[in-house]
Design a protein around this motif. Structure first.
Motif, PDB file in Angstrom:
ATOM      1  N   PRO A 115       0.816  -1.225   0.000  1.00 51.11           N
ATOM      2  CA  PRO A 115       0.000   0.000   0.000  1.00 51.11           C
ATOM      3  C   PRO A 115       0.847   1.272   0.000  1.00 51.11           C
ATOM      4  CG  PRO A 115      -0.771  -1.553   1.671  1.00 51.11           C
ATOM      5  CD  PRO A 115       0.549  -2.059   1.184  1.00 51.11           C
ATOM      6  N   GLY A 116       2.029   1.230   0.605  1.00 52.27           N
ATOM      7  CA  GLY A 116       2.910   2.399   0.619  1.00 52.27           C
ATOM      8  C   GLY A 116       3.337   2.771  -0.793  1.00 52.27           C
ATOM      9  N   GLN A 117       3.683   1.757  -1.583  1.00 58.91           N
ATOM     10  CA  GLN A 117       4.082   2.027  -2.970  1.00 58.91           C
ATOM     11  C   GLN A 117       2.885   2.486  -3.798  1.00 58.91           C
ATOM     12  OE1 GLN A 117       6.887  -0.385  -4.975  1.00 58.91           O
ATOM     13  NE2 GLN A 117       7.529  -1.427  -3.105  1.00 58.91           N
ATOM     14  N   ALA A 118       1.702   1.949  -3.476  1.00 50.04           N
ATOM     15  CA  ALA A 118       0.500   2.401  -4.187  1.00 50.04           C
ATOM     16  C   ALA A 118       0.275   3.883  -3.910  1.00 50.04           C
ATOM     17  CB  ALA A 118      -0.708   1.570  -3.763  1.00 50.04           C
ATOM     18  N   ALA A 119       0.439   4.283  -2.658  1.00 53.97           N
ATOM     19  CA  ALA A 119       0.229   5.693  -2.288  1.00 53.97           C
ATOM     20  C   ALA A 119       1.158   6.594  -3.096  1.00 53.97           C
ATOM     21  CB  ALA A 119       0.463   5.876  -0.786  1.00 53.97           C
ATOM     22  N   ALA A 120       2.386   6.117  -3.299  1.00 54.34           N
ATOM     23  CA  ALA A 120       3.377   6.937  -4.011  1.00 54.34           C
ATOM     24  C   ALA A 120       3.033   7.101  -5.493  1.00 54.34           C
ATOM     25  CB  ALA A 120       4.761   6.303  -3.859  1.00 54.34           C
ATOM     26  N   ARG A 121       2.171   6.249  -6.013  1.00 61.97           N
ATOM     27  CA  ARG A 121       1.833   6.320  -7.447  1.00 61.97           C
ATOM     28  C   ARG A 121       0.513   7.023  -7.725  1.00 61.97           C
ATOM     29  NH1 ARG A 121       4.527   3.303 -11.038  1.00 61.97           N
ATOM     30  NH2 ARG A 121       3.720   4.953 -12.355  1.00 61.97           N
ATOM     31  N   ILE A 122      -0.135   7.538  -6.687  1.00 62.96           N
ATOM     32  CA  ILE A 122      -1.407   8.219  -6.909  1.00 62.96           C
ATOM     33  C   ILE A 122      -1.155   9.575  -7.556  1.00 62.96           C
ATOM     34  CG2 ILE A 122      -3.445   9.244  -5.799  1.00 62.96           C
ATOM     35  CD1 ILE A 122      -3.199   7.130  -3.620  1.00 62.96           C
ATOM     36  N   GLY A 123      -1.902   9.833  -8.618  1.00 62.03           N
ATOM     37  CA  GLY A 123      -1.764  11.117  -9.311  1.00 62.03           C
ATOM     38  C   GLY A 123      -3.135  11.665  -9.666  1.00 62.03           C
ATOM     39  N   ARG A 124      -3.115  12.708 -10.440  1.00 64.10           N
ATOM     40  CA  ARG A 124      -4.331  13.402 -10.848  1.00 64.10           C
ATOM     41  C   ARG A 124      -5.312  12.469 -11.571  1.00 64.10           C
ATOM     42  NH1 ARG A 124      -4.709  16.537 -15.092  1.00 64.10           N
ATOM     43  NH2 ARG A 124      -2.603  15.973 -15.741  1.00 64.10           N
ATOM     44  N   ARG A 125      -4.758  11.535 -12.336  1.00 60.77           N
ATOM     45  CA  ARG A 125      -5.607  10.688 -13.171  1.00 60.77           C
ATOM     46  C   ARG A 125      -5.988   9.360 -12.514  1.00 60.77           C
ATOM     47  NH1 ARG A 125      -5.295  11.820 -18.702  1.00 60.77           N
ATOM     48  NH2 ARG A 125      -4.083  13.679 -19.151  1.00 60.77           N
ATOM     49  N   THR A 126      -5.498   9.118 -11.312  1.00 62.42           N
ATOM     50  CA  THR A 126      -5.768   7.824 -10.673  1.00 62.42           C
ATOM     51  C   THR A 126      -7.264   7.695 -10.400  1.00 62.42           C
ATOM     52  OG1 THR A 126      -3.634   8.013  -9.582  1.00 62.42           O
ATOM     53  CG2 THR A 126      -5.098   6.256  -8.825  1.00 62.42           C
ATOM     54  N   ARG A 127      -7.852   6.608 -10.900  1.00 65.94           N
ATOM     55  CA  ARG A 127      -9.299   6.438 -10.817  1.00 65.94           C
ATOM     56  C   ARG A 127      -9.682   5.353  -9.815  1.00 65.94           C
ATOM     57  NH1 ARG A 127     -13.543   7.018 -10.337  1.00 65.94           N
ATOM     58  NH2 ARG A 127     -15.313   7.440 -11.686  1.00 65.94           N
ATOM     59  N   ALA A 128      -8.800   4.374  -9.622  1.00 70.31           N
ATOM     60  CA  ALA A 128      -9.146   3.238  -8.756  1.00 70.31           C
ATOM     61  C   ALA A 128      -7.892   2.454  -8.418  1.00 70.31           C
ATOM     62  CB  ALA A 128     -10.151   2.323  -9.458  1.00 70.31           C
ATOM     63  N   LEU A 147      -5.988   4.750   1.169  1.00 72.69           N
ATOM     64  CA  LEU A 147      -5.484   5.472  -0.003  1.00 72.69           C
ATOM     65  C   LEU A 147      -6.502   6.501  -0.479  1.00 72.69           C
ATOM     66  CD1 LEU A 147      -4.006   2.446  -2.019  1.00 72.69           C
ATOM     67  CD2 LEU A 147      -2.715   4.154  -0.709  1.00 72.69           C
ATOM     68  N   GLY A 148      -7.776   6.295  -0.087  1.00 73.60           N
ATOM     69  CA  GLY A 148      -8.805   7.265  -0.441  1.00 73.60           C
ATOM     70  C   GLY A 148      -9.294   7.163  -1.876  1.00 73.60           C
ATOM     71  N   LEU A 149      -9.085   6.003  -2.496  1.00 76.61           N
ATOM     72  CA  LEU A 149      -9.520   5.782  -3.882  1.00 76.61           C
ATOM     73  C   LEU A 149     -10.639   4.751  -3.906  1.00 76.61           C
ATOM     74  CD1 LEU A 149      -6.023   5.185  -5.497  1.00 76.61           C
ATOM     75  CD2 LEU A 149      -7.505   7.155  -5.967  1.00 76.61           C
ATOM     76  N   PRO A 150     -11.486   4.752  -4.960  1.00 74.80           N
ATOM     77  CA  PRO A 150     -12.409   3.629  -5.118  1.00 74.80           C
ATOM     78  C   PRO A 150     -11.607   2.328  -5.239  1.00 74.80           C
ATOM     79  CG  PRO A 150     -12.958   5.410  -6.640  1.00 74.80           C
ATOM     80  CD  PRO A 150     -11.627   5.758  -6.030  1.00 74.80           C
ATOM     81  N   VAL A 151     -12.076   1.276  -4.574  1.00 70.20           N
ATOM     82  CA  VAL A 151     -11.357  -0.002  -4.564  1.00 70.20           C
ATOM     83  C   VAL A 151     -12.213  -1.073  -5.240  1.00 70.20           C
ATOM     84  CG1 VAL A 151     -10.307  -1.784  -3.122  1.00 70.20           C
ATOM     85  CG2 VAL A 151     -10.215   0.620  -2.394  1.00 70.20           C
TER      86      VAL A 151
END
Ligand SMILES: *Cc1c(COP(=O)(O)O)cnc(C)c1O
Length: 365
Positions: A115-128, A147-151
């Motif tokens: 999840p830490g690496q996922a957090a580092a890849r979140i950007g403007r276009r991240t949808r899920a 992460l605050g994204l739809p899962v």
């Protein structure tokens, strides 16, 4: 000596043969092969089994993921985060929904998305984000939720798995299942399902799987032909009643391998994350000289396998993502070291002892 396959489906068939034969005869007699009561009944029962409000049966697990992503609005220009060590279908489904797969590495202990690496890849276009419950145990869902994204969960290997007593889908938008024959709950052909607590999402999925129809000959959206087949629903209804017992047999067999392999220093057995009820779709150990060990096991008639020899970023199908060797070192290391041992409901103690002895011989060579 009799070969020991990686998976033996015939042993499961014996438990449901009569019920499946009677169900097939009934469907053929009625000549009602698409959707209908058998599919609806399975959807109700699988929703209840997973403690979900809704279940929508689809043609396979890849479609379950693609349609769930489309139903939540993923579209070209969007990015979807997923682990690099998964079956190729997870990434194919993201790409087919039109989104760009954004890969992240996994942790070494449990081999699940980091999840830490996922957090580092979140950007403007991240949808899920699509966590994969690899081999039958759930990824760290509180950390994924944070992460605050739809899962959208890939639960294709996790029928019956829980985390802190919660099934896939409990804290997310949707969970996607495959009923490919070798999965813990397997049909006699392809099948899949999405479970969700979101009524609107379920309604959109029901249309998307059926030419985009909300009612006959009315097509407000461009949909697909991706329904769970009625004959497969007959098989799944028969098998669902046995799933908990079969999963318990898998867990018992996994514990037995743990014991049998403990004395062999070169073998690293799989670990279970605290809080997880693992359903051991796959029992994957890690060994040195994996390819030689695999050959040696095959030469003794032991059907060991590799899940998976090539991480997503090194698959030709995803070369456009522009990755190269070294980008996801844990996934690459696992691809070199993992070895899946025969494990299925009904495997006997004798068979497991033979596998362990053959593995010991292979490692001593
Ligand atoms: C099997 C599987 C799929 C795809 O399911 P199909 O029914 O074969 O399309 C997706 N993800 C994972 C992790 C799987 O194991």
């Amino acid at each position: 000596m009799r070969p020991i396959p990686l998976v033996d489906l015939a042993r499961q068939h014996a438990a449901v043969a009569d019920e499946v034969a009677a169900g097939f005869a009934r469907v053929m007699e009625a000549s009602a092969f698409i959707l209908g009561e058998d599919v609806a009944k399975f959807e109700r029962r699988f929703a209840a089994y997973t403690a979900s409000a809704h279940c929508v049966g689809v043609a396979n697990g890849t479609d379950a993921l693609e349609l769930a992503l489309r139903a939540m609005g993923a579209a070209p220009g969007d990015e979807v985060i997923l682990p690099a060590n998964t079956f190729v279908a997870t990434a194919l489904a993201v790409a087919r929904a039109g989104a760009r797969p954004v890969l992240v590495d996994c942790d070494e202990d449990y081999q699940l998305i980091d999840p830490g690496q996922a957090a580092a890849r979140i950007g403007r276009r991240t949808r899920a984000v699509v966590p994969v419950h690899l081999f039958g145990q759930m990824a760290d869902m509180p950390a994924i939720a944070a992460l605050g994204l739809p899962v959208v969960e890939d639960a294709a290997q996790a029928h019956g798995a829980t985390q802190d007593a919660r099934a896939p889908g409990a804290g997310s938008l949707a969970a996607c299942y495959s009923f490919y024959p070798g999965k813990n709950l397997g049909a006699y052909g392809d099948g899949g399902a999405v479970t969700t607590n979101d009524e609107e999402l379920a309604t959109r999925l029901q249309a998307l799987r059926n030419y985009g129809s909300d009612r006959k000959y009315h097509h407000p959206v461009a949909g697909f032909n991706s329904r769970l087949d009625t004959l497969q629903a007959v098989v799944l209804n028969a098998k669902l009643a046995h799933l908990d017992r079969w999963n318990a047999e898998r867990v018992a067999a996994a514990r037995r391998y743990d014991e049998l392999l403990r004395p062999i220093d070169a073998v690293r057995c799989p670990r279970v994350r605290p809080g997880n009820a693992h359903v051991f779709h796959i029992y994957a150990v890690r060994v040195p000289r994996r390819d030689e060990v695999l050959q040696a096991l095959h030469s003794e008639g032991i059907g060991a396998g590799i899940h998976y020899p090539t991480p997503i970023h090194l698959c030709g199908a995803f070369r456009d993502l522009g990755h190269r060797e070294g980008d996801f070192p844990v996934a690459e290391k696992l691809a070199r070291e993992t070895l899946s041992l025969p494990l299925f409901p009904g495997i006997t103690q004798d068979e497991q002892v033979r596998v362990a002895e053959a593995l010991q011989r292979a490692l001593a060579r």
